[in-house]
Write a protein that holds these residues in place. Structure first.
Motif, PDB file in Angstrom:
ATOM      1  N   TYR A 121       0.832  -1.211   0.000  1.00 17.86           N
ATOM      2  CA  TYR A 121       0.000   0.000   0.000  1.00 17.86           C
ATOM      3  C   TYR A 121       0.866   1.260   0.000  1.00 17.86           C
ATOM      4  O   TYR A 121       0.589   2.219  -0.730  1.00 17.86           O
ATOM      5  N   VAL A 122       1.919   1.253   0.811  1.00 18.42           N
ATOM      6  CA  VAL A 122       2.810   2.418   0.861  1.00 18.42           C
ATOM      7  C   VAL A 122       3.473   2.647  -0.491  1.00 18.42           C
ATOM      8  O   VAL A 122       3.525   3.782  -0.994  1.00 18.42           O
ATOM      9  N   TYR A 123       3.957   1.581  -1.114  1.00 13.36           N
ATOM     10  CA  TYR A 123       4.609   1.715  -2.415  1.00 13.36           C
ATOM     11  C   TYR A 123       3.614   2.140  -3.491  1.00 13.36           C
ATOM     12  O   TYR A 123       3.982   2.872  -4.425  1.00 13.36           O
ATOM     13  N   ALA A 124       2.368   1.696  -3.383  1.00  8.96           N
ATOM     14  CA  ALA A 124       1.355   2.096  -4.360  1.00  8.96           C
ATOM     15  C   ALA A 124       1.080   3.591  -4.268  1.00  8.96           C
ATOM     16  O   ALA A 124       1.014   4.296  -5.289  1.00  8.96           O
ATOM     17  N   VAL A 125       0.924   4.099  -3.046  1.00  6.58           N
ATOM     18  CA  VAL A 125       0.712   5.542  -2.861  1.00  6.58           C
ATOM     19  C   VAL A 125       1.919   6.325  -3.366  1.00  6.58           C
ATOM     20  O   VAL A 125       1.773   7.350  -4.062  1.00  6.58           O
ATOM     21  N   ALA A 126       3.113   5.850  -3.035  1.00  4.92           N
ATOM     22  CA  ALA A 126       4.332   6.531  -3.472  1.00  4.92           C
ATOM     23  C   ALA A 126       4.454   6.535  -4.994  1.00  4.92           C
ATOM     24  O   ALA A 126       4.814   7.560  -5.600  1.00  4.92           O
ATOM     25  N   LEU A 127       4.148   5.406  -5.628  1.00  8.93           N
ATOM     26  CA  LEU A 127       4.287   5.299  -7.077  1.00  8.93           C
ATOM     27  C   LEU A 127       3.281   6.175  -7.806  1.00  8.93           C
ATOM     28  O   LEU A 127       3.635   6.871  -8.774  1.00  8.93           O
ATOM     29  N   VAL A 128       2.034   6.181  -7.349  1.00  5.19           N
ATOM     30  CA  VAL A 128       0.997   6.985  -8.003  1.00  5.19           C
ATOM     31  C   VAL A 128       1.320   8.469  -7.888  1.00  5.19           C
ATOM     32  O   VAL A 128       1.244   9.219  -8.874  1.00  5.19           O
ATOM     33  N   THR A 129       1.679   8.925  -6.691  1.00  7.05           N
ATOM     34  CA  THR A 129       1.981  10.352  -6.513  1.00  7.05           C
ATOM     35  C   THR A 129       3.258  10.755  -7.247  1.00  7.05           C
ATOM     36  O   THR A 129       3.338  11.849  -7.814  1.00  7.05           O
ATOM     37  N   PHE A 130       4.262   9.858  -7.244  1.00  8.56           N
ATOM     38  CA  PHE A 130       5.507  10.178  -7.950  1.00  8.56           C
ATOM     39  C   PHE A 130       5.271  10.249  -9.457  1.00  8.56           C
ATOM     40  O   PHE A 130       5.767  11.169 -10.123  1.00  8.56           O
ATOM     41  N   ALA A 131       4.524   9.294 -10.009  1.00  6.92           N
ATOM     42  CA  ALA A 131       4.249   9.294 -11.451  1.00  6.92           C
ATOM     43  C   ALA A 131       3.451  10.527 -11.857  1.00  6.92           C
ATOM     44  O   ALA A 131       3.754  11.170 -12.880  1.00  6.92           O
ATOM     45  N   ALA A 132       2.445  10.885 -11.054  1.00  8.25           N
ATOM     46  CA  ALA A 132       1.643  12.074 -11.367  1.00  8.25           C
ATOM     47  C   ALA A 132       2.502  13.334 -11.297  1.00  8.25           C
ATOM     48  O   ALA A 132       2.442  14.194 -12.189  1.00  8.25           O
ATOM     49  N   GLY A 133       3.300  13.452 -10.240  1.00  6.87           N
ATOM     50  CA  GLY A 133       4.160  14.626 -10.122  1.00  6.87           C
ATOM     51  C   GLY A 133       5.203  14.701 -11.218  1.00  6.87           C
ATOM     52  O   GLY A 133       5.493  15.784 -11.747  1.00  6.87           O
ATOM     53  N   LEU A 134       5.751  13.555 -11.601  1.00  2.00           N
ATOM     54  CA  LEU A 134       6.775  13.527 -12.647  1.00  2.00           C
ATOM     55  C   LEU A 134       6.197  13.957 -13.995  1.00  2.00           C
ATOM     56  O   LEU A 134       6.831  14.738 -14.732  1.00  2.00           O
ATOM     57  N   LEU A 135       5.022  13.463 -14.315  1.00  2.00           N
ATOM     58  CA  LEU A 135       4.382  13.845 -15.580  1.00  2.00           C
ATOM     59  C   LEU A 135       4.063  15.335 -15.613  1.00  2.00           C
ATOM     60  O   LEU A 135       4.273  16.003 -16.637  1.00  2.00           O
ATOM     61  N   LEU A 136       3.555  15.865 -14.510  1.00  2.00           N
ATOM     62  CA  LEU A 136       3.216  17.287 -14.456  1.00  2.00           C
ATOM     63  C   LEU A 136       4.462  18.166 -14.505  1.00  2.00           C
ATOM     64  O   LEU A 136       4.474  19.203 -15.185  1.00  2.00           O
ATOM     65  N   LEU A 137       5.514  17.760 -13.812  1.00  2.00           N
ATOM     66  CA  LEU A 137       6.755  18.538 -13.846  1.00  2.00           C
ATOM     67  C   LEU A 137       7.420  18.477 -15.214  1.00  2.00           C
ATOM     68  O   LEU A 137       8.020  19.462 -15.669  1.00  2.00           O
ATOM     69  N   ARG A 138       7.333  17.346 -15.869  1.00  2.00           N
ATOM     70  CA  ARG A 138       7.906  17.232 -17.211  1.00  2.00           C
ATOM     71  C   ARG A 138       7.207  18.183 -18.185  1.00  2.00           C
ATOM     72  O   ARG A 138       7.842  18.734 -19.085  1.00  2.00           O
TER      73      ARG A 138
END
Length: 269
Positions: free
Chosen positions: A243-260
């Motif tokens: 669960y922790v890794y899922a939350v981390a992965l979803v937020t990281f992927a969303a932030g990475l796409l938006l920052l890119r």
């Protein structure tokens, strides 16, 4: 008549991976010099100051709550909850302002927003590991308590904290940069985290349905995993690294796409 003198070859460019490592290292050294001073003592003080603060808080709480919910030593119980919480809180906050901190360097072609995020993650993770080592070592040394800890579970718990901090911090890096009001909003929303993350109590002892509600907080699982590493008798059946890794992965992927997509607009603000 053709000349025998050949034109000089352009200098060989370093591989992209090597250039990235050099950039990240330079950004880490820059943060150490600007944040902690140009001397090594500045960085040493940056480690000792939070460690001393945690030890002081630990002693204060131990006077009020002499009987810990787990184990026989309250300072050790409190530190096992507060240290991973502080590691997440500090690293996520530092990652969230990475572009603001390195804004002047973002116009150089060799520096990317991902380099800035990685540099802040690494330097602050190393700092938190050192702080945790000092605090745990001091508590065990002065109290004389004998513990049989699980180093794998302990390291895994802190790793979960770092990964979660990276994910939340990356998403907040975008939100804080384009929506300044989000910084105050996030500070208000996350203020109760210290209370609901299981720092001062065991989640196992909370009755339903409140225990089920607390499980939605990924920090509960992080704190539980660190406690499982410190106290070998603690089972922690509720802990879900997935669960922790899922939350981390979803937020990281969303932030990475938006920052890119918007990192240049952010740099120009």
């Amino acid at each position: 008549m053709p000349s025998d003198i050949s034109a000089p070859l352009p200098p060989a460019q370093p591989p992209r991976r090597q250039a990235t490592l050099r950039t990240i290292s330079a950004l880490m050294l820059r943060e150490m010099s600007t944040t902690y001073g140009r001397s090594a003592l500045g960085y040493v003080w940056a480690i000792l100051e939070p460690a001393a603060g945690i030890l002081l808080l630990t002693m204060i709480f131990s006077l009020m709550l002499r009987s810990p919910p787990l184990g026989t030593n309250f300072p050790l119980f409190y530190a096992s909850g507060f240290l991973p919480f502080m590691a997440y809180n500090d690293i996520s906050q530092k990652v969230s302002v990475s572009l603001r901190f390195s804004k002047a360097l973002m116009f150089y072609p060799g520096v990317t927003f991902l380099d800035a995020l990685t540099a802040r993650l690494l330097i602050n993770s190393i700092t938190q590991i050192m702080v945790a080592g000092i605090v745990f070592g001091a508590i065990i040394w002065f109290s004389g308590v004998d513990i049989l800890f699980d180093p794998v579970a302990l390291a895994h718990g802190f790793f979960m904290a770092f990964v979660l901090a990276l994910g939340i911090g990356t998403l907040n890096c975008y939100l804080l940069s384009l929506f300044p009001v989000w910084e105050r909003t996030w500070a208000v929303v996350t203020r109760p985290l210290f209370i609901i993350s299981g720092v001062l109590f065991l989640v196992d002892s909370v009755p339903e349905p409140y225990q089920g509600w607390l499980m939605w907080n990924p920090l509960v699982h992080v704190v539980g995993e660190v406690r499982r590493g410190i106290f070998n008798t603690y089972v922690g059946d509720y802990i879900s690294p997935l669960y922790v890794y899922a939350v981390a992965l979803v937020t990281f992927a969303a932030g990475l796409l938006l920052l890119r997509r918007y990192n240049r607009e952010i740099a120009n603000l």
